[in-house]
Design a protein around this motif. Structure first.
Motif, PDB file in Angstrom:
ATOM      1  N   PHE A 126      -2.175   3.687  -0.723  1.00  0.00           N
ATOM      2  CA  PHE A 126      -2.843   3.528   0.812  1.00  0.00           C
ATOM      3  C   PHE A 126      -4.212   3.885   1.093  1.00  0.00           C
ATOM      4  O   PHE A 126      -4.925   2.960   1.425  1.00  0.00           O
ATOM      5  CB  PHE A 126      -1.991   4.760   1.505  1.00  0.00           C
ATOM      6  CG  PHE A 126      -2.947   5.187   3.155  1.00  0.00           C
ATOM      7  CD1 PHE A 126      -2.468   4.430   3.300  1.00  0.00           C
ATOM      8  CD2 PHE A 126      -3.717   6.362   2.770  1.00  0.00           C
ATOM      9  CE1 PHE A 126      -3.286   4.382   4.987  1.00  0.00           C
ATOM     10  CE2 PHE A 126      -4.747   6.558   4.899  1.00  0.00           C
ATOM     11  CZ  PHE A 126      -4.563   5.559   4.999  1.00  0.00           C
TER      12      PHE A 126
ATOM     13  N   TYR B  85       4.877   8.979   3.493  1.00  0.00           N
ATOM     14  CA  TYR B  85       3.847   7.884   2.457  1.00  0.00           C
ATOM     15  C   TYR B  85       2.575   8.673   1.887  1.00  0.00           C
ATOM     16  O   TYR B  85       1.965   8.223   1.047  1.00  0.00           O
ATOM     17  CB  TYR B  85       3.196   6.509   3.629  1.00  0.00           C
ATOM     18  CG  TYR B  85       3.899   6.296   3.938  1.00  0.00           C
ATOM     19  CD1 TYR B  85       4.725   5.229   3.499  1.00  0.00           C
ATOM     20  CD2 TYR B  85       4.685   6.670   5.243  1.00  0.00           C
ATOM     21  CE1 TYR B  85       5.744   4.294   4.526  1.00  0.00           C
ATOM     22  CE2 TYR B  85       4.921   5.525   7.231  1.00  0.00           C
ATOM     23  CZ  TYR B  85       5.619   4.776   6.319  1.00  0.00           C
ATOM     24  OH  TYR B  85       6.632   3.704   6.554  1.00  0.00           O
ATOM     25  N   LEU B  86       2.706  10.187   1.965  1.00  0.00           N
ATOM     26  CA  LEU B  86       1.759  10.748   0.360  1.00  0.00           C
ATOM     27  C   LEU B  86       3.228  10.298  -0.554  1.00  0.00           C
ATOM     28  O   LEU B  86       1.753  10.361  -1.820  1.00  0.00           O
ATOM     29  CB  LEU B  86       1.912  12.167   0.771  1.00  0.00           C
ATOM     30  CG  LEU B  86       1.432  12.726   2.227  1.00  0.00           C
ATOM     31  CD1 LEU B  86       2.090  14.461   1.804  1.00  0.00           C
ATOM     32  CD2 LEU B  86      -0.120  12.709   2.169  1.00  0.00           C
TER      33      LEU B  86
ATOM     34  N   PHE C 247       0.917  -1.383   7.358  1.00  0.00           N
ATOM     35  CA  PHE C 247      -0.717  -0.059   7.808  1.00  0.00           C
ATOM     36  C   PHE C 247      -1.145  -0.620   8.397  1.00  0.00           C
ATOM     37  O   PHE C 247      -2.123   0.376   8.828  1.00  0.00           O
ATOM     38  CB  PHE C 247      -0.981   0.389   6.336  1.00  0.00           C
ATOM     39  CG  PHE C 247      -0.418   1.283   5.518  1.00  0.00           C
ATOM     40  CD1 PHE C 247       1.292   1.296   5.615  1.00  0.00           C
ATOM     41  CD2 PHE C 247      -0.382   0.846   3.749  1.00  0.00           C
ATOM     42  CE1 PHE C 247       2.055   1.923   5.101  1.00  0.00           C
ATOM     43  CE2 PHE C 247       0.284   2.114   2.795  1.00  0.00           C
ATOM     44  CZ  PHE C 247       1.807   2.309   3.627  1.00  0.00           C
TER      45      PHE C 247
ATOM     46  N   LEU D 184      -3.784   9.960   5.556  1.00  0.00           N
ATOM     47  CA  LEU D 184      -2.565  10.942   5.220  1.00  0.00           C
ATOM     48  C   LEU D 184      -2.253  12.177   6.111  1.00  0.00           C
ATOM     49  O   LEU D 184      -2.764  12.755   5.325  1.00  0.00           O
ATOM     50  CB  LEU D 184      -1.711  10.317   4.552  1.00  0.00           C
ATOM     51  CG  LEU D 184      -1.934   8.750   3.640  1.00  0.00           C
ATOM     52  CD1 LEU D 184      -0.794   8.779   2.466  1.00  0.00           C
ATOM     53  CD2 LEU D 184      -1.089   8.085   4.902  1.00  0.00           C
TER      54      LEU D 184
ATOM     55  N   ASP E 145       1.797   7.620  11.484  1.00  0.00           N
ATOM     56  CA  ASP E 145       1.234   8.544  11.508  1.00  0.00           C
ATOM     57  C   ASP E 145       0.069   8.656  13.025  1.00  0.00           C
ATOM     58  O   ASP E 145      -0.416   9.150  12.421  1.00  0.00           O
ATOM     59  CB  ASP E 145       0.316   9.147   9.831  1.00  0.00           C
ATOM     60  CG  ASP E 145       1.123   9.000   9.472  1.00  0.00           C
ATOM     61  OD1 ASP E 145       2.760   9.476   9.480  1.00  0.00           O
ATOM     62  OD2 ASP E 145       1.706   8.889   8.024  1.00  0.00           O
TER      63      ASP E 145
ATOM     64  N   ASN F  64       0.096   8.005  -1.601  1.00  0.00           N
ATOM     65  CA  ASN F  64      -1.201   8.057  -1.413  1.00  0.00           C
ATOM     66  C   ASN F  64      -1.946   7.034  -1.948  1.00  0.00           C
ATOM     67  O   ASN F  64      -2.894   6.337  -1.622  1.00  0.00           O
ATOM     68  CB  ASN F  64      -1.579   9.436  -1.141  1.00  0.00           C
ATOM     69  CG  ASN F  64      -2.909   9.092  -0.405  1.00  0.00           C
ATOM     70  OD1 ASN F  64      -2.832   8.818   0.762  1.00  0.00           O
ATOM     71  ND2 ASN F  64      -3.597  10.080  -1.295  1.00  0.00           N
TER      72      ASN F  64
ATOM     73  N   ILE G 198      -3.486   2.712   8.957  1.00  0.00           N
ATOM     74  CA  ILE G 198      -2.977   4.296   9.338  1.00  0.00           C
ATOM     75  C   ILE G 198      -1.375   2.779   9.491  1.00  0.00           C
ATOM     76  O   ILE G 198      -1.267   2.524  10.201  1.00  0.00           O
ATOM     77  CB  ILE G 198      -3.087   5.044  10.453  1.00  0.00           C
ATOM     78  CG1 ILE G 198      -2.426   6.196   9.565  1.00  0.00           C
ATOM     79  CG2 ILE G 198      -2.658   5.013  11.171  1.00  0.00           C
ATOM     80  CD1 ILE G 198      -3.649   7.674   8.472  1.00  0.00           C
TER      81      ILE G 198
ATOM     82  N   SER H  66       3.365  12.798   6.509  1.00  0.00           N
ATOM     83  CA  SER H  66       3.448  11.868   6.481  1.00  0.00           C
ATOM     84  C   SER H  66       4.924  11.573   5.220  1.00  0.00           C
ATOM     85  O   SER H  66       4.697  12.158   4.140  1.00  0.00           O
ATOM     86  CB  SER H  66       2.015  11.340   6.434  1.00  0.00           C
ATOM     87  OG  SER H  66       2.175   9.237   5.478  1.00  0.00           O
TER      88      SER H  66
END
Length: 296
Positions: A207, A200-201, A145, A194, A96, A204, A92, A198
């Motif tokens: 991620f 970082y969306l 992450f 997420l 977050d 995604n 993560i 976040s």
């Protein structure tokens, strides 16, 4: 009952994972394997093969103490090898994280091995045994992450260095297994998502790929990794105080492990720059910047 076979206790032996593969490999080498897991039902297959199955939750002190007493009865008060394999993945972004989730990961990955070793130390000392702490190459690389997971393994590295010195007067050795990408069930558990807040969306999709990175990048079969680790663990004390032929203090195996080992000799700024390119951080920056500009 005590046995002439080398006794090996492994934490986290759920089928499909590294611990299960290690149990099978040690068993095939003629060792008396004591397989453990939080849920003893998952150990029935190993028990049917002649291994001892013991319930052990490394995050619970009562469970650790009960397992120690049971193992002492099984082995006659000695333990040749303790493998701290039980672990919890944690992927993560650092921005977050949730405190209870992080604490649970530290309980499993850091405090679990620490207190398991403390409990089993008398049995290890009696056997002039070996502690194997399973770490990760992420502990010395900028694994994007993976700040929480990497930091738990970094803690294990530092702890093991000191532990090695403190146990040396008692004839107990400590090997740190720097595992690279290895086929395992660790990434098959329910994944974190997420949060809606976040930053970082917009990336995604990136991620989501990172969540299963260890299973899709130079991944080594679990049994191959297990054979290498067991061979190293069974080398014994060696000669000239362990300088020749003995179990290594640091064991490197698994996908990408050689590359990360080589990177460890470079200055931090240089190795982090190379890892940044490997993970495509420049592309992430571009996408995140574009997303913020659209929102403004």
């Amino acid at each position: 009952m005590a046995s002439e076979k080398k006794t090996v206790l492994i934490t986290g032996c759920t089928p499909g994972g590294i611990g299960h593969a290690l149990a099978l490999e040690f068993h095939s080498r003629g060792c008396h394997v004591i397989a453990t897991a939080r849920n003893p039902d998952v150990l029935k297959g190993l028990a049917a093969m002649g291994m001892s199955a013991v319930q052990l939750d490394v995050t619970n002190q009562d469970s650790i103490n009960a397992a120690r007493d049971e193992v002492s009865h099984i082995t006659g008060g000695k333990l040749d090898i303790l493998v701290n394999n039980a672990g919890r993945t944690h992927t993560i972004p650092a921005l977050d994280i949730e405190i209870d989730d992080v604490r649970q990961t530290y309980e499993t990955n850091v405090f679990g091995p620490m207190f398991t070793i403390k409990a089993f130390a008398p049995l290890l000392i009696a056997a002039r045994g070996l502690v194997v702490n399973v770490s990760s190459i992420s502990s010395i690389s900028a694994y994007i992450f993976g700040s929480v997971y990497a930091s738990t393994k970094g803690a294990i590295n530092s702890y093991s260095r000191v532990l090695r010195l403190e146990l040396k007067p008692f004839g107990v050795r400590v090997m740190v297994a720097m595992a690279g990408t290895v086929r395992s069930h660790i990434a098959s558990h329910p994944h974190r998502a997420l949060p809606a807040t976040s930053l970082y969306l917009p990336v995604n999709d990136y991620f989501q790929r990172r969540l299963v990175f260890s299973q899709n990048n130079a991944t080594v079969p679990t049994d191959v990794f297990a054979r290498k680790l067991v061979s190293a663990a069974l080398r014994g004390e060696g000669y000239l105080g362990g300088l020749v032929g003995g179990t290594p203090d640091w064991f490197w195996a698994g996908g990408l492990s050689t590359k990360v080992w080589l990177l460890s000799f470079l200055p931090a700024w240089m190795s982090e720059g190379i890892i940044s390119m490997f993970f495509g951080v420049a592309g992430l920056k571009k996408r995140l910047t574009e997303a913020r500009e659209k929102q403004s």
